[in-house]
Design a protein around this motif. Structure first.
Motif, PDB file in Angstrom:
ATOM      1  N   GLU A 110       0.837  -1.204   0.000  1.00 30.65           N
ATOM      2  CA  GLU A 110       0.000   0.000   0.000  1.00 30.65           C
ATOM      3  C   GLU A 110       0.867   1.247   0.000  1.00 30.65           C
ATOM      4  N   TYR A 111       0.429   2.232  -0.747  1.00 27.76           N
ATOM      5  CA  TYR A 111       1.136   3.505  -0.838  1.00 27.76           C
ATOM      6  C   TYR A 111       0.139   4.624  -0.585  1.00 27.76           C
ATOM      7  N   ARG A 112       0.370   5.370   0.468  1.00 28.70           N
ATOM      8  CA  ARG A 112      -0.494   6.500   0.800  1.00 28.70           C
ATOM      9  C   ARG A 112      -0.044   7.731   0.020  1.00 28.70           C
ATOM     10  N   ASN A 113      -1.003   8.558  -0.351  1.00 30.96           N
ATOM     11  CA  ASN A 113      -0.752   9.822  -1.052  1.00 30.96           C
ATOM     12  C   ASN A 113       0.164   9.653  -2.261  1.00 30.96           C
ATOM     13  N   ALA A 114      -0.105   8.634  -3.051  1.00 35.58           N
ATOM     14  CA  ALA A 114       0.666   8.396  -4.272  1.00 35.58           C
ATOM     15  C   ALA A 114       0.213   9.393  -5.340  1.00 35.58           C
ATOM     16  N   VAL A 115       1.177  10.033  -5.986  1.00 40.55           N
ATOM     17  CA  VAL A 115       0.873  10.980  -7.055  1.00 40.55           C
ATOM     18  C   VAL A 115       1.068  10.259  -8.381  1.00 40.55           C
ATOM     19  N   ILE A 116       0.009  10.179  -9.165  1.00 39.11           N
ATOM     20  CA  ILE A 116       0.043   9.506 -10.462  1.00 39.11           C
ATOM     21  C   ILE A 116       0.731  10.448 -11.457  1.00 39.11           C
ATOM     22  N   THR A 117       1.811   9.974 -12.069  1.00 34.63           N
ATOM     23  CA  THR A 117       2.566  10.823 -12.986  1.00 34.63           C
ATOM     24  C   THR A 117       2.432  10.392 -14.437  1.00 34.63           C
ATOM     25  N   ARG A 118       2.143   9.135 -14.701  1.00 35.78           N
ATOM     26  CA  ARG A 118       1.993   8.635 -16.078  1.00 35.78           C
ATOM     27  C   ARG A 118       0.914   7.582 -16.133  1.00 35.78           C
ATOM     28  N   LEU A 119       0.252   7.556 -17.260  1.00 32.96           N
ATOM     29  CA  LEU A 119      -0.723   6.516 -17.544  1.00 32.96           C
ATOM     30  C   LEU A 119      -0.552   6.219 -19.023  1.00 32.96           C
ATOM     31  N   GLU A 120      -0.013   5.047 -19.318  1.00 32.59           N
ATOM     32  CA  GLU A 120       0.336   4.748 -20.698  1.00 32.59           C
ATOM     33  C   GLU A 120      -0.652   3.789 -21.322  1.00 32.59           C
ATOM     34  N   MET A 121      -0.835   4.000 -22.627  1.00 36.88           N
ATOM     35  CA  MET A 121      -1.776   3.195 -23.383  1.00 36.88           C
ATOM     36  C   MET A 121      -1.033   2.407 -24.460  1.00 36.88           C
ATOM     37  N   ALA A 122      -1.595   1.261 -24.805  1.00 37.06           N
ATOM     38  CA  ALA A 122      -1.119   0.466 -25.935  1.00 37.06           C
ATOM     39  C   ALA A 122      -2.368  -0.101 -26.602  1.00 37.06           C
ATOM     40  N   ALA A 123      -2.503   0.178 -27.872  1.00 41.64           N
ATOM     41  CA  ALA A 123      -3.666  -0.289 -28.637  1.00 41.64           C
ATOM     42  C   ALA A 123      -4.975   0.127 -27.966  1.00 41.64           C
ATOM     43  N   SER A 124      -5.058   1.375 -27.592  1.00 36.52           N
ATOM     44  CA  SER A 124      -6.245   1.997 -26.974  1.00 36.52           C
ATOM     45  C   SER A 124      -6.670   1.370 -25.643  1.00 36.52           C
ATOM     46  N   GLN A 125      -5.762   0.674 -24.974  1.00 37.97           N
ATOM     47  CA  GLN A 125      -6.026   0.159 -23.636  1.00 37.97           C
ATOM     48  C   GLN A 125      -4.932   0.646 -22.707  1.00 37.97           C
ATOM     49  N   PHE A 126      -5.327   0.969 -21.467  1.00 38.76           N
ATOM     50  CA  PHE A 126      -4.334   1.397 -20.493  1.00 38.76           C
ATOM     51  C   PHE A 126      -3.504   0.187 -20.101  1.00 38.76           C
ATOM     52  N   CYS A 127      -2.175   0.353 -20.128  1.00 46.28           N
ATOM     53  CA  CYS A 127      -1.324  -0.797 -19.831  1.00 46.28           C
ATOM     54  C   CYS A 127      -0.446  -0.600 -18.602  1.00 46.28           C
ATOM     55  N   SER A 128       0.053   0.617 -18.365  1.00 47.73           N
ATOM     56  CA  SER A 128       0.896   0.816 -17.187  1.00 47.73           C
ATOM     57  C   SER A 128       0.609   2.163 -16.546  1.00 47.73           C
ATOM     58  N   ILE A 129       0.923   2.211 -15.273  1.00 48.23           N
ATOM     59  CA  ILE A 129       0.693   3.426 -14.498  1.00 48.23           C
ATOM     60  C   ILE A 129       1.974   3.736 -13.729  1.00 48.23           C
ATOM     61  N   GLY A 130       2.373   4.987 -13.776  1.00 51.45           N
ATOM     62  CA  GLY A 130       3.562   5.425 -13.049  1.00 51.45           C
ATOM     63  C   GLY A 130       3.133   6.335 -11.915  1.00 51.45           C
ATOM     64  N   PHE A 131       3.735   6.163 -10.754  1.00 51.11           N
ATOM     65  CA  PHE A 131       3.380   7.003  -9.611  1.00 51.11           C
ATOM     66  C   PHE A 131       4.585   7.215  -8.709  1.00 51.11           C
ATOM     67  N   VAL A 132       4.474   8.216  -7.842  1.00 52.34           N
ATOM     68  CA  VAL A 132       5.554   8.564  -6.921  1.00 52.34           C
ATOM     69  C   VAL A 132       5.022   8.422  -5.501  1.00 52.34           C
ATOM     70  N   THR A 133       5.779   7.718  -4.659  1.00 51.93           N
ATOM     71  CA  THR A 133       5.381   7.496  -3.269  1.00 51.93           C
ATOM     72  C   THR A 133       5.759   8.699  -2.406  1.00 51.93           C
ATOM     73  N   GLU A 134       5.332   8.683  -1.153  1.00 55.51           N
ATOM     74  CA  GLU A 134       5.671   9.769  -0.226  1.00 55.51           C
ATOM     75  C   GLU A 134       7.170   9.873   0.021  1.00 55.51           C
ATOM     76  N   GLU A 135       7.897   8.771  -0.166  1.00 53.24           N
ATOM     77  CA  GLU A 135       9.341   8.769   0.040  1.00 53.24           C
ATOM     78  C   GLU A 135      10.092   9.205  -1.217  1.00 53.24           C
ATOM     79  N   GLY A 136       9.381   9.481  -2.298  1.00 53.20           N
ATOM     80  CA  GLY A 136      10.010   9.906  -3.532  1.00 53.20           C
ATOM     81  C   GLY A 136      10.381   8.768  -4.457  1.00 53.20           C
ATOM     82  N   GLN A 137       9.954   7.566  -4.123  1.00 54.64           N
ATOM     83  CA  GLN A 137      10.245   6.404  -4.954  1.00 54.64           C
ATOM     84  C   GLN A 137       9.302   6.404  -6.159  1.00 54.64           C
ATOM     85  N   ARG A 138       9.871   6.266  -7.349  1.00 52.13           N
ATOM     86  CA  ARG A 138       9.071   6.245  -8.583  1.00 52.13           C
ATOM     87  C   ARG A 138       8.839   4.797  -8.987  1.00 52.13           C
ATOM     88  N   LEU A 139       7.573   4.442  -9.150  1.00 58.58           N
ATOM     89  CA  LEU A 139       7.225   3.072  -9.521  1.00 58.58           C
ATOM     90  C   LEU A 139       6.391   3.078 -10.795  1.00 58.58           C
TER      91      LEU A 139
END
Length: 156
Positions: free
Chosen positions: A37-66
């Motif tokens: 679980e990640y509290r207060n995650a800021v969504i930075t990217r949402l990528e699509m492939a063939a008109s479907q969402f495939c990956s999501i990028g976010f930053v945690t409170e500690e600054g870790q980018r996932l």
């Protein structure tokens, strides 16, 4: 808070039009299927492939980018579009504020002596994002109304 986010499409719209609409997408809690679980995650990217969402990028409170595949998302709770100055994720708030203030300073430098409507609109969005007091500390904005002015309400 600007408004609640209802799904990936809303998130994608805010992220893709970040410069036009300002703000950021923050989730009160983001849980992966593995149970992390990640509290207060800021969504930075949402990528699509063939008109479907495939990956999501976010930053945690500690600054870790996932970056995770959307199938690995168990739940995104309380997702909302907020002004940068209202982000609960302090690490990301500092990063985004610095980025927005740099952009505001550069915009004002490039448009010095010219006060066109598109320039004013972009400045308004940036000022709303960082907060009027914070913006005035870094840039002279004489064309914006001061916060001290009172609103006149006409009754009849």
């Amino acid at each position: 808070m600007r408004y609640q986010i209802d799904g990936y499409t809303d998130m994608y719209t805010v992220i893709a039009n970040e410069r036009k609409v300002g703000g950021a997408v923050e989730a009160g809690m983001l849980r992966l299927r593995s149970g992390e679980e990640y509290r207060n995650a800021v969504i930075t990217r949402l990528e699509m492939a063939a008109s479907q969402f495939c990956s999501i990028g976010f930053v945690t409170e500690e600054g870790q980018r996932l970056i995770v595949h959307v199938n690995e998302i168990g739940m995104i709770a309380d997702a909302r579009h907020v002004n940068v100055c209202e982000l609960q994720n302090e690490w990301m708030r500092e990063q985004k504020l610095a980025e927005r203030l740099r952009h505001l300073k550069r915009l004002c430098e490039l448009n010095e002596g010219s006060c066109t409507p598109p320039f004013q609109e972009e400045v308004q969005i940036l000022v709303q994002d960082v907060g009027l007091e914070q913006a005035r500390e870094h840039v002279d904005l004489p064309f914006l109304p001061s916060g001290e002015q009172t609103k006149v309400v006409r009754i009849a």
